[in-house]
Write a protein that holds these residues in place. Structure first.
Motif, short mmCIF file in Angstrom:
data_model
loop_
_atom_site.label_atom_id
_atom_site.label_comp_id
_atom_site.label_asym_id
_atom_site.label_seq_id
_atom_site.Cartn_x
_atom_site.Cartn_y
_atom_site.Cartn_z
N ILE A 131 0.83 -1.23 0.00
CA ILE A 131 0.00 0.00 0.00
C ILE A 131 0.85 1.27 0.00
O ILE A 131 0.67 2.18 0.80
CB ILE A 131 -1.06 0.04 1.13
N GLY A 132 1.79 1.30 -0.93
CA GLY A 132 2.57 2.50 -1.16
C GLY A 132 3.80 2.65 -0.28
O GLY A 132 4.50 3.65 -0.40
N VAL A 133 4.08 1.69 0.59
CA VAL A 133 5.21 1.80 1.51
C VAL A 133 6.23 0.72 1.18
O VAL A 133 5.86 -0.45 1.03
CB VAL A 133 4.73 1.64 2.97
N ASP A 159 10.14 1.58 7.19
CA ASP A 159 10.64 2.85 7.71
C ASP A 159 9.69 3.32 8.82
O ASP A 159 8.48 3.33 8.63
CB ASP A 159 10.67 3.83 6.53
N PHE A 162 6.63 5.67 8.29
CA PHE A 162 5.42 5.13 7.65
C PHE A 162 4.66 4.19 8.60
O PHE A 162 3.59 3.70 8.26
CB PHE A 162 5.79 4.31 6.40
N PHE B 594 -6.61 4.41 0.50
CA PHE B 594 -5.37 4.51 1.26
C PHE B 594 -4.68 5.81 0.88
O PHE B 594 -4.55 6.15 -0.29
CB PHE B 594 -4.44 3.34 0.92
N VAL B 596 -1.19 7.54 1.71
CA VAL B 596 0.09 7.37 2.40
C VAL B 596 0.44 8.64 3.15
O VAL B 596 0.44 9.73 2.57
CB VAL B 596 1.22 7.03 1.40
N GLU B 597 0.74 8.48 4.42
CA GLU B 597 1.10 9.64 5.24
C GLU B 597 2.31 9.25 6.09
O GLU B 597 2.33 8.17 6.69
CB GLU B 597 -0.07 10.03 6.13
N ARG B 598 3.26 10.13 6.16
CA ARG B 598 4.44 9.93 7.01
C ARG B 598 4.33 10.83 8.22
O ARG B 598 3.86 11.98 8.14
CB ARG B 598 5.72 10.26 6.25
N ARG B 599 4.80 10.31 9.35
CA ARG B 599 4.81 11.11 10.57
C ARG B 599 6.18 11.01 11.19
O ARG B 599 6.79 9.93 11.23
CB ARG B 599 3.78 10.59 11.57
N GLY B 745 14.03 8.24 7.30
CA GLY B 745 13.04 7.87 8.31
C GLY B 745 13.67 7.32 9.57
O GLY B 745 13.03 7.25 10.61
N HIS B 746 14.92 6.93 9.51
CA HIS B 746 15.56 6.27 10.65
C HIS B 746 16.25 7.26 11.57
O HIS B 746 16.62 6.90 12.68
CB HIS B 746 16.56 5.22 10.14
#
Lengths: 186, 990
Positions: A131-133, A159, A162, B594, B596-599, B745-746
């Motif tokens: 799903i995009g990740v 990551d 995500f 869906f 996609v969202e990053r936090r 992201g890490h």
């Protein structure tokens, strides 16, 4: 049959390595190295307490210790003190275990890989999109039957930024398929 | 008038289940298994819909979802297809495209004014700019189908991927045989069929074809290797045998190793005046209504025929108790000549059987005009003799009384997905049909789509295609014997399609495209006006552009075009087929939505602090932190003041973060950035500008050297993924001895900025922060609040500051530790908006906002970051050329003159002598400076310090601005180099 579930793994010690000397360095630490890219060595089941070593490419590795394990803490290269040709990679992944009846139905809704057709005797490591990740997936034996008679649990890493999105989204699918989702508490 | 027949063992309805529903406010009943259309037809409702343009009354045409005559509004859902939607209890159904209801539709008057609405009339009538708003309002009221309920409940559907070795599309005899053939070879097979059940369409009862088909169905159902999916439309074909399967409640993205197209053919209407009247329908529609839903098309039926199938249908209907009064056969009596079937014996046998059943057979006759009764339903059909060339010869007309006219004059292949796969077709004159000419690897065709009509030949053809598909997927070997047998049978094919089933009429209303109300003359007029290729005629006339996408109209349109141009149909091309072949509800494409969202790892802390969120690419970031009693503007201003006067803390974890290791790490960076990094001292940082090959700025960041063979650098938030990908590509191409690691992201990053930042941070870290030990642009590694950290002195906001990078898992703890330690110093967290103000006060550019797809470093006043002395860097060669050419635009700082509170916005234009001379890229009102400031890209001639420009703001108001040097704030940079005294905490104004 085991009930379908998605469980966030508690924080386990993990790091990555890359570089021309990475494989030899691991062997020198007494750690077995998977023979081919995109394969893994280590725990046969989720409860097995062996170190997981995934080979992501010809010279890149991902290692994860078992819960309570101390192998990685003892060998991880110190920052700024890496051996020549051995480059440590910080890995702060979020990870889950997906297992149980109907696991392939869940995966079919989120990923383009035909997991049911995998030959698990080759211990494949799958790097794909879910799903995009971008995710790392390691199917392990010990789960319920699926596909062409093989059986698997699925360990999934991504990551951490995500993590909330992937966990909530996968959890939504698992719940709709009649399973349980145990996420990471804040 | 249609009516319900008695029970039959093959019926699809369940008479023990009775559903009540309303149509146009009136209550009706139907059985379980009825569709909306079949229930209304059985109830004898004379017409069910109004056509798109002329609002003519309409009823069943194909009953196979191959036309859009019968779209309904059902329980608030628009454009529900009545032919295939099962009835349920309590349904509220109404017609679409009516004004005042189906019966009293006010727009039905348009039918009388059709002569004023010829093809393409809108291009000619509504081009006047002065009247266009009025026309637009009129069309918006008149056109469109159905009503979208804005308060409808949101539905999500679960898309999924599917996998198989062989995908068979079509569940008729050839599709069933293909599935069995592939499964026999060991392949995993998925068989999809758009009908609710497997049975194939139009397979005769009396000749045993239906029974034989049902035996195939049984074999398929019993095979564990075959998965069947009915009620599923193969809507589109994409590369690598990726087929979109639209089921009722979800989309399956099927990945197959091979595909067999056995989707059959689509029956085509005959074209004659009033061929759209209620009661005029395709023979296959009548057959399906009678056999599946036990609805008779009428009590006195006339068949318009041009093939053997018509006679078989008549005999089947007669056996079910439906009276067929006459067969009007377009073909000449001799069985030869245009439209002849080629199998004279079979023809004569069929004719004799029908005549024995009491049907009058009129060979060599064509339909000329259907006659409507007072209720709008057909009451008679006028027929005329055909001449030696097979053309209707208007002259003496015979009137045949009837209440239903069936049409069986030919077929067109359902080959759209085969064409989407890259296959080609050719016109086969002997079949009067397009047939596959070439198929790409892994694609196979079978059955009537492949031009094979004989039942047994279809079974052999299907088996052949299935075994070939399985062989392609790695299972078994394709049978040469099968291929030979099939070829022999195919050679005996007969011609089921009339070459030109079209009757001209001086009063027109002989419809070709029922979706678009297009008549023969419309297409001829289009060709006459010069739109005389299939693609041009399509676009000018809209033939084939309605919801049916030409399923029932493209072939006849091509015939009309060929006649007009005096060429054979084989010289014309079909229009390009594109996804989707069939309308797919948007909810199936949207799926679960869906997003996609990053936090960042500090997300929960921001939430607790009252963050007001904003999207930044696919991240969510705090725009500002809401404080009770403060407006948005006040909160942002307070955050800005805190940074300028005391200390602020911002989460910059969205920045791209990359490590590069190895002996060639520095040399690699020298190549990818404009600056020099191989000579950067360990422990220092440098600003980096990245260009593409044409010299355009694509990214920027800060590069820190941590060791002789280790650099750590940042990218913009939006550029992190693309930059990393590009660096990997370049490294693979150059083969340098270095390795790249994406840590975006890490690792987390927090920026502590303000005159009190040093004092505050020193208490938490073991790294000496004195100016001599840790100068501006330095980088240090140590601990902050017990957490391993990398600290960089950078100055994006123009104050003394430290960017602290830690492992993601430590970030939330560190944030809490810093905010607790910062409280006595007046620390305030600040968000993206405050950061925008701060950086703009310093005149710092943002790549992608203050630069565009053409901006080079010279235009952006960033030439200072370019080291042209290096032997090579990406974009260097282009910069040499650009430097000679000179800039086309220049980035300048501006101060907007007092405009009574009006402010320009980003992208407002700079106007010089009535022409566009630039645009605003960034603008804010700075309370610290008491001035509206900004950056703008302007024509070089305007870029004089002190010069004045004009900006066109909203509603065309012109504002003046003066060009000034940047930075606007602390122009000598003393504050970020900590050369100003630090106020005591209690002096801070926050």
């Amino acid at each position: 049959m085991t009930a379908l579930s998605l469980t966030a793994r508690t924080s386990l010690e993990r790091f990555g390595l890359k570089g021309p000397g990475a494989a030899d360095w691991l062997l020198a630490q007494g750690i077995g190295v998977p023979p081919a890219p995109n394969t893994w060595l280590g725990p046969a089941t989720p409860d097995d307490e062996t170190l997981l070593v995934a080979r992501l490419g010809s010279s890149e590795f991902f290692l994860e210790d078992s819960a309570g394990g101390s192998v990685l803490a003892a060998i991880e290269p110190k920052p700024g003190a890496h051996p020549p040709g051995v480059y440590p990679v910080l890995r702060e992944d979020v990870s889950w275990l997906l297992t149980g009846a109907g696991v392939v139905d869940v995966l079919a809704q989120v990923c383009n890989v035909d997991f049911a057709a995998l030959d698990l005797t080759h211990r494949p490591v799958i790097m794909t999109l879910m799903i995009g990740v971008a995710v790392l997936v390691v199917p392990q034996a010990g789960g319920e039957a699926f596909g062409r008679g093989a059986s698997a649990n699925f360990r999934i890493w991504c990551d951490p930024t995500f993590g909330p999105y992937l966990g909530e989204s996968l959890g939504e699918v698992v719940r709709e398929c009649g399973g349980n989702y145990r996420g990471v508490s804040a | 008038m249609m009516y319900r027949l008695g029970a039959h063992p093959q019926e699809w309805i369940d008479r023990s289940v009775v559903h009540s529903f309303t149509f146009e406010g009136k209550t009706y009943q139907g059985f379980g298994g009825d569709t909306i259309t079949s229930a209304l037809a059985a109830a004898g409702v004379p017409y069910l819909a109004r056509s798109f343009k002329y609002h003519r009354p309409r009823h069943v045409l194909s009953f196979a979802n191959h036309d859009s005559n019968l779209l309904f509004q059902v329980d608030g859902v628009p454009n529900v297809r009545g032919d295939v939607t099962l009835l349920s209890d309590g349904m509220r159904v109404s017609a679409v495209n009516t004004f005042g209801g189906l019966t009293r539709d006010k727009a039905r008057a348009l039918d009388r004014f059709s002569r004023f609405l010829p093809v393409g009339f809108y291009y000619k009538a509504f081009h006047s700019k002065r009247f266009f708003p009025r026309w637009e309002r009129m069309f918006r009221r008149l056109t469109g189908l159905g009503v979208v309920a804005l308060d409808a409940k949101r539905e999500t559907t679960a898309k999924r991927y599917g996998f198989c070795d062989v995908l068979v599309i079509g569940g008729g005899p050839s599709g069933l045989s293909a599935a069995l053939g592939a499964a026999a070879a060991g392949a995993r097979v998925t068989l999809v069929e758009e009908s609710p059940r497997l049975s194939g369409s139009g397979n005769g009862i009396l000749d045993g074809e239906l029974e034989a088909t049902l035996r195939l169905v049984g074999a398929v159902r019993a095979s564990p290797a075959i998965t069947v999916s009915c009620g599923t439309v193969a809507a589109a074909y994409y590369a690598d045998h990726w087929v979109a399967l639209a089921e009722g409640t979800r989309l399956t993205k099927m990945r197959a190793k091979a595909v067999v197209f056995a989707a059959g053919v689509i029956e085509q209407p005959a074209v004659f005046r009033n061929n759209d009247l209620p009661g005029v329908m395709l023979a296959s529609a009548a057959w399906a209504l009678v056999l599946r839903h036990r609805v008779a098309p009428g009590r006195n039926v006339v068949m318009v025929a041009a093939n053997l199938e018509a006679y078989r249908v008549c005999l089947d209907l007669h056996a079910q108790g439906v009276k067929v009064a006459a067969i009007v056969d377009w073909r000449p009596a001799s069985g030869s000549g245009p439209g002849a079937d080629g199998t004279k014996g079979a023809d004569e046998t069929a004719t004799a059987a029908c005549e024995a059943a009491g049907m009058r057979v009129l060979r060599g006759h064509a339909p000329y005009e259907a006659i409507a009764g007072r209720d709008g339903v057909v009451t008679a059909l006028d027929v005329v003799a055909v001449d030696a060339g097979g053309r209707p010869a208007p002259g003496r007309r015979q009137r045949l009384a009837c209440d239903a006219v069936l049409m069986s004059v030919g077929w067109a292949p359902a080959a759209n997905l085969l064409l989407q796969s890259g296959g080609t077709t050719r016109f086969a004159p002997d079949l009067q049909q397009f047939v596959p000419a070439t198929c790409p690897a892994g694609v196979f065709a079978a059955g009537r789509l492949n031009g094979v009509y004989d039942f047994e030949a279809r079974v052999v053809d299907g088996t052949r295609a299935g075994s070939e598909a399985a062989a392609h997927a790695g299972f078994g070997v394709a049978s040469a014997a099968l291929r030979a047998s099939n070829a022999a049978r195919a050679g005996a094919a007969r011609c089921p399609s009339h070459a030109f089933p079209i009757s001209d009429h001086p009063a027109a209303k002989n419809f070709v495209d029922f979706d678009e109300d297009l008549q023969v003359k419309d297409l001829e007029n289009a060709a006459q006006e010069g739109f005389d290729s299939s693609e041009l005629m399509k676009r000018y006339s809209t033939v084939g552009m309605g919801p049916s996408q030409g399923k029932h109209s493209n072939m006849n349109a091509l015939r009309i075009l060929a006649r007009y141009r005096g060429v054979g149909v084989e010289t014309l091309a079909l229009t390009t087929s594109r996804p989707m072949y069939h309308p797919v509800p948007l909810k199936l494409l949207a799926g679960r939505r869906f997003n996609v969202e990053r936090r960042t790892p500090v997300d929960a802390e921001h939430q607790q602090l009252g963050a007001v969120w904003m999207p930044a690419g696919n991240w969510r970031r705090p725009e500002y932190y809401a404080v009770s009693g403060e407006s948005r503007a006040d909160s942002i201003e307070a955050e800005v003041r805190a940074v300028r006067a005391a200390v602020g803390l911002i989460d910059v974890g969205t920045l791209g973060k990359i490590e590069i290791y190895g002996p060639d790490a520095g040399a690699f960076l020298d190549r990818v950035y404009t600056g020099k990094f191989s000579t950067l001292a360990v422990g220092m940082t440098r600003y980096g500008l990245m260009l593409d090959e044409s010299g355009v700025i694509i990214d920027d960041g800060v590069i820190a050297r941590l060791a002789s063979d280790l650099y750590y650098f940042t990218t913009t938030t939006s550029g992190s993924a693309t930059v990393f990908r590009e660096l990997l590509r370049l490294n693979a191409s150059w083969g340098m001895d270095c390795a790249l690691v994406n840590l975006t992201g890490h690792r987390a990053a927090l920026n502590l900025a303000g005159p009190a930042s040093r004092a505050m941070l020193q208490a938490l870290t073991d790294v000496p922060l004195g100016e001599a030990q840790f100068p501006f642009l330095g980088v240090r590694v140590g601990q902050v609040a017990g957490v391993a950290a990398r600290l960089m002195r950078v100055g994006f906001v123009g104050e003394l500051g430290y960017e602290i990078h830690v492992a993601s898992g430590d970030a939330a703890y560190l944030w809490r530790a810093l905010t607790a330690a910062g409280r006595p110093h007046g620390l305030r967290p600040f968000g993206v908006e405050a950061q925008r103000v701060l950086r703009l006060e310093k005149g710092h550019l943002i790549v992608g906002q203050d630069t565009d797809g053409l901006t080079d470093p010279f235009e952006a006043n960033a030439a200072w970051a370019v080291n042209m002395q290096k032997p090579f860097f990406v974009g260097q060669r282009s910069l040499k050329i650009l430097k000679q050419r000179g800039p086309r635009q220049t980035l300048v700082g501006i101060e907007v003159q007092d405009a009574g509170g009006r402010l320009p916005k980003e992208c407002h234009l700079v106007i010089e002598r009535g022409e566009i001379a630039g645009r605003i890229t960034s603008v804010v009102h700075s309370r610290a400076l008491n001035q509206t400031i900004g950056l703008a890209l302007v024509a070089p001639a305007l870029a004089r310090q002190g010069g004045e420009i004009e900006i066109r703001a909203e509603q065309g108001v012109m504002l003046k601005a003066r060009i000034v040097p940047t930075p606007f704030y602390d122009p000598t940079g003393l504050r970020q180099r900590s050369a100003v005294p630090v106020p005591e905490p209690d002096e801070a104004t926050v």
